[in-house]
Design a protein around this motif. Sequence first.
Motif, mmCIF file in Angstrom:
data_model
loop_
_atom_site.group_PDB
_atom_site.id
_atom_site.type_symbol
_atom_site.label_atom_id
_atom_site.label_comp_id
_atom_site.label_asym_id
_atom_site.label_seq_id
_atom_site.Cartn_x
_atom_site.Cartn_y
_atom_site.Cartn_z
ATOM 1 N N GLY A 1 0.987 -1.139 0.456
ATOM 2 C CA GLY A 1 -0.276 -0.348 0.112
ATOM 3 C C GLY A 1 0.664 1.011 0.065
ATOM 4 O O GLY A 1 1.898 1.946 -0.926
ATOM 5 N N ASP A 2 0.781 2.097 0.496
ATOM 6 C CA ASP A 2 1.625 3.303 0.732
ATOM 7 C C ASP A 2 2.436 3.275 2.379
ATOM 8 O O ASP A 2 2.973 3.956 2.457
ATOM 9 C CB ASP A 2 0.590 4.782 1.256
ATOM 10 N N ALA A 3 2.608 2.176 2.281
ATOM 11 C CA ALA A 3 3.730 1.794 3.633
ATOM 12 C C ALA A 3 5.050 1.597 2.884
ATOM 13 O O ALA A 3 5.090 0.702 2.220
ATOM 14 C CB ALA A 3 3.079 0.482 4.403
ATOM 15 N N GLN A 4 6.584 1.485 2.506
ATOM 16 C CA GLN A 4 7.400 1.567 2.547
ATOM 17 C C GLN A 4 8.496 1.185 3.616
ATOM 18 O O GLN A 4 8.712 1.796 4.824
ATOM 19 C CB GLN A 4 8.013 2.512 1.521
ATOM 20 N N VAL A 5 9.686 0.346 2.999
ATOM 21 C CA VAL A 5 10.926 -0.234 4.243
ATOM 22 C C VAL A 5 11.340 1.418 3.467
ATOM 23 O O VAL A 5 11.804 1.625 2.360
ATOM 24 C CB VAL A 5 11.640 -1.307 3.768
ATOM 25 N N SER A 6 12.036 1.676 4.175
ATOM 26 C CA SER A 6 12.721 3.421 4.399
ATOM 27 C C SER A 6 13.938 2.661 3.128
ATOM 28 O O SER A 6 14.733 2.140 3.705
ATOM 29 C CB SER A 6 12.935 4.233 5.356
ATOM 30 N N GLU A 7 14.274 4.109 2.335
ATOM 31 C CA GLU A 7 15.145 3.642 1.332
ATOM 32 C C GLU A 7 16.777 4.017 2.118
ATOM 33 O O GLU A 7 17.905 3.513 1.852
ATOM 34 C CB GLU A 7 15.388 4.382 0.115
ATOM 35 N N LYS A 8 16.539 4.897 2.792
ATOM 36 C CA LYS A 8 17.319 5.538 3.452
ATOM 37 C C LYS A 8 17.950 5.041 5.081
ATOM 38 O O LYS A 8 19.364 4.468 4.995
ATOM 39 C CB LYS A 8 17.357 7.193 4.678
ATOM 40 N N HIS A 9 17.995 4.162 5.602
ATOM 41 C CA HIS A 9 17.153 3.194 6.361
ATOM 42 C C HIS A 9 16.373 1.836 7.099
ATOM 43 O O HIS A 9 15.425 2.631 6.876
ATOM 44 C CB HIS A 9 17.991 4.973 7.835
ATOM 45 N N THR A 10 16.965 1.001 6.137
ATOM 46 C CA THR A 10 16.057 -0.533 6.353
ATOM 47 C C THR A 10 15.421 -0.230 7.581
ATOM 48 O O THR A 10 14.705 -1.277 7.982
ATOM 49 C CB THR A 10 17.170 -1.187 5.765
ATOM 50 N N ASN A 11 15.906 -0.047 8.718
ATOM 51 C CA ASN A 11 15.084 -0.684 9.867
ATOM 52 C C ASN A 11 14.014 0.976 10.304
ATOM 53 O O ASN A 11 13.306 0.327 11.275
ATOM 54 C CB ASN A 11 16.128 -0.741 10.870
ATOM 55 N N PHE A 12 13.419 1.458 9.702
ATOM 56 C CA PHE A 12 12.740 1.902 9.901
ATOM 57 C C PHE A 12 11.664 1.540 8.384
ATOM 58 O O PHE A 12 11.893 2.031 7.234
ATOM 59 C CB PHE A 12 13.390 3.831 9.347
ATOM 60 N N LEU A 13 10.132 2.476 9.136
ATOM 61 C CA LEU A 13 9.288 2.146 7.745
ATOM 62 C C LEU A 13 8.820 3.338 8.227
ATOM 63 O O LEU A 13 8.644 3.840 8.589
ATOM 64 C CB LEU A 13 7.884 0.501 8.575
ATOM 65 N N ILE A 14 8.622 3.672 6.429
ATOM 66 C CA ILE A 14 7.680 5.187 6.987
ATOM 67 C C ILE A 14 6.391 4.238 5.936
ATOM 68 O O ILE A 14 5.630 4.049 5.413
ATOM 69 C CB ILE A 14 8.211 5.768 6.254
ATOM 70 N N ASN A 15 4.796 5.871 6.393
ATOM 71 C CA ASN A 15 4.160 6.089 5.498
ATOM 72 C C ASN A 15 4.412 7.271 4.242
ATOM 73 O O ASN A 15 3.929 8.721 4.967
ATOM 74 C CB ASN A 15 3.083 6.137 7.009
ATOM 75 N N LYS A 16 3.832 6.870 3.291
ATOM 76 C CA LYS A 16 4.141 8.010 2.435
ATOM 77 C C LYS A 16 3.121 8.397 1.561
ATOM 78 O O LYS A 16 3.610 9.545 1.413
ATOM 79 C CB LYS A 16 4.487 6.698 0.797
ATOM 80 N N GLY A 17 2.204 8.047 2.436
ATOM 81 C CA GLY A 17 1.174 9.246 2.422
ATOM 82 C C GLY A 17 -0.497 8.532 3.417
ATOM 83 O O GLY A 17 -0.498 9.678 4.179
ATOM 84 N N GLU A 18 -1.470 7.859 2.180
ATOM 85 C CA GLU A 18 -2.252 7.048 3.045
ATOM 86 C C GLU A 18 -2.292 5.439 3.494
ATOM 87 O O GLU A 18 -3.246 5.513 3.615
ATOM 88 C CB GLU A 18 -3.238 7.657 2.657
ATOM 89 N N ALA A 19 -0.879 5.151 4.363
ATOM 90 C CA ALA A 19 -0.915 3.997 4.502
ATOM 91 C C ALA A 19 -1.553 3.779 5.584
ATOM 92 O O ALA A 19 -2.019 4.894 6.818
ATOM 93 C CB ALA A 19 0.058 4.380 4.947
ATOM 94 N N THR A 20 -2.820 2.977 6.089
ATOM 95 C CA THR A 20 -3.310 2.522 6.824
ATOM 96 C C THR A 20 -2.518 1.677 7.861
ATOM 97 O O THR A 20 -1.251 0.792 7.366
ATOM 98 C CB THR A 20 -4.468 0.667 6.567
ATOM 99 N N SER A 21 -3.005 1.001 9.019
ATOM 100 C CA SER A 21 -2.220 0.592 10.157
ATOM 101 C C SER A 21 -1.401 -1.073 9.689
ATOM 102 O O SER A 21 -0.263 -1.395 9.851
ATOM 103 C CB SER A 21 -2.786 1.150 11.481
ATOM 104 N N ALA A 22 -2.766 -0.771 8.954
ATOM 105 C CA ALA A 22 -3.085 -3.012 9.044
ATOM 106 C C ALA A 22 -1.208 -2.580 7.319
ATOM 107 O O ALA A 22 -0.971 -3.992 7.541
ATOM 108 C CB ALA A 22 -3.661 -3.084 8.046
ATOM 109 N N ASP A 23 -1.170 -2.050 6.552
ATOM 110 C CA ASP A 23 -0.431 -1.901 5.619
ATOM 111 C C ASP A 23 1.352 -1.786 5.981
ATOM 112 O O ASP A 23 2.209 -2.866 5.918
ATOM 113 C CB ASP A 23 -0.701 -0.160 5.355
ATOM 114 N N ILE A 24 0.922 -0.758 7.226
ATOM 115 C CA ILE A 24 2.633 -0.959 7.881
ATOM 116 C C ILE A 24 2.974 -1.889 9.054
ATOM 117 O O ILE A 24 4.061 -2.860 8.547
ATOM 118 C CB ILE A 24 2.557 0.770 8.720
#
Length: 306
Positions: A254-277
Amino acid sequence: MRQADEAAAAGGAIPTDVRGALKADAPLAKLVWFKSGGKADWLFEPADTEDLTTFMSRLAPGTPVMALGLGSNLIIRDGGVPGVVVRLGKPFASVEVKRDCVIECGGGAPGILVASQARDAGIAGLEFLRGIPGTVGGFVRMNGGAYGREVADILVDCDVVLPGGTLVTLPVEDLDYSYRHSRLPDGAVVVAARLKGVPGDPAEIGAEMDRIGAAREQSQPLRTKTGGSTFKNPEGGKAWQLVDEAGCRGLTMGDAQVSEKHTNFLINKGEATSADIEGLGEEVRRRVAEKTGVTLEWEIKRVGRW
């Protein structure tokens, strides 16, 4: 009157004669770093410690209670949080310098404020709190740490409101600290803590804080909707390296992504749900286990209804 009516509809389980702010069906997404998730059945912002102890002593036995600080390192699931969420606001954000390099902090005081007050007082050893994105209550509970130090190294004792409303002072030895864990029971709220450093030069302390701040800015996706470090470092290893080795850098759901800057961070790129994350995090765990044989443990706390 509305609060009383709502409490009656809930079976009278929630006392409403409080001096702080009490709200039913309260949205939480705006209060957490990921900016996602559902509502709290009840959100309580106590006026002071007495207000909190009285409130908790009158809760129906078994009512879930969860403390909320700055909302970092937290996923609020989309179905919301049952029971009561306790948010410690300005009345719990004080920081006071005591004798012998001890600083007394409210449970709602941000780590960066504590570190800054210590610097100004010439107290060294607390600089690492500059790198913890949370409040005293949260990092005392989870033995928060960064840059080679953790709360277990500096905590003298803490004031805790236990389920049932009893206020106790617990020395650090009673918390049985381990990596990102304490023995505090579910539903306990840390309202204050005493932290101890050593004498130091304010200029040197400030320089170390600046170094920590710059390192975080360079290596972590601080200017995104994120939750901080997602997984605990396994013994002898680094979570981010395992995530990278498993090919998860930039992975999305969805709108959740593993950060390309630091891979131990997840990010919400916009409208990610908590289920996405959370789902993305579980997929990362699956891939890491398949690739490396290591089962990563969540560091981010996940709470609420699916």
